[in-house]
Design a protein around this motif. Structure first.
Motif, mmCIF file in Angstrom:
data_model
loop_
_atom_site.group_PDB
_atom_site.id
_atom_site.type_symbol
_atom_site.label_atom_id
_atom_site.label_comp_id
_atom_site.label_asym_id
_atom_site.label_seq_id
_atom_site.Cartn_x
_atom_site.Cartn_y
_atom_site.Cartn_z
ATOM 1 N N LEU A 287 37.216 39.784 48.150
ATOM 2 C CA LEU A 287 37.604 38.518 47.538
ATOM 3 C C LEU A 287 38.899 38.165 48.113
ATOM 4 C CD1 LEU A 287 37.306 37.357 44.408
ATOM 5 C CD2 LEU A 287 39.401 38.442 44.080
ATOM 6 N N SER B 116 34.904 44.951 43.909
ATOM 7 C CA SER B 116 34.359 45.316 42.497
ATOM 8 C C SER B 116 34.726 46.585 42.302
ATOM 9 C CB SER B 116 32.673 45.459 42.866
ATOM 10 O OG SER B 116 32.412 46.427 44.027
ATOM 11 N N LEU C 128 38.173 44.961 40.382
ATOM 12 C CA LEU C 128 38.115 43.857 39.437
ATOM 13 C C LEU C 128 37.043 44.308 38.685
ATOM 14 C CD1 LEU C 128 38.966 40.966 41.793
ATOM 15 C CD2 LEU C 128 40.614 41.923 40.182
ATOM 16 N N ILE D 93 33.388 37.682 35.322
ATOM 17 C CA ILE D 93 34.862 37.191 35.590
ATOM 18 C C ILE D 93 34.829 35.608 35.032
ATOM 19 C CG2 ILE D 93 36.678 36.615 37.285
ATOM 20 C CD1 ILE D 93 36.084 39.527 37.280
ATOM 21 N N LEU E 59 33.096 42.066 38.466
ATOM 22 C CA LEU E 59 33.055 41.328 39.423
ATOM 23 C C LEU E 59 31.484 41.098 39.699
ATOM 24 C CD1 LEU E 59 34.330 39.115 41.296
ATOM 25 C CD2 LEU E 59 34.588 40.833 42.948
ATOM 26 N N TYR F 68 34.120 35.225 47.186
ATOM 27 C CA TYR F 68 33.890 36.625 47.051
ATOM 28 C C TYR F 68 32.662 36.818 48.258
ATOM 29 C CZ TYR F 68 31.738 40.842 45.787
ATOM 30 O OH TYR F 68 31.556 42.408 45.377
#
Length: 71
Positions: free
Chosen positions: A12, A51, A54, A62, A57, A5
């Motif tokens: 990512l 971000s 997800l 995570i 993140l 990342y």
């Protein structure tokens, strides 16, 4: 498999195959691309604006389960 990342560009990348591979890029949408290599193997998946896609993140929330870390 390697997951990386880059917070400076909020990207990512999940790499399934080690080493260089010439790839065809298949865009699933504006943020997600799949890299297909020789033999139609999935080499990696790139997620832009990661971000936003997800949750957790940036807060390092995570969780990876059932994976063994290799250094």
């Amino acid at each position: 498999m390697k997951i990386s990342y880059d917070p400076t560009v909020d990207a990512l990348y999940i790499r399934f195959i080690e080493g260089p591979a010439e790839c065809e890029v298949i865009r699933l949408n504006d943020r997600v691309a799949v890299n297909i290599g020789p033999g139609e193997q999935v080499v990696g998946i790139e997620v832009l604006d990661a971000s936003e896609m997800l949750e957790g993140l940036k807060e390092h929330k995570i969780r990876l389960e059932n994976l063994v870390a290799v250094s």
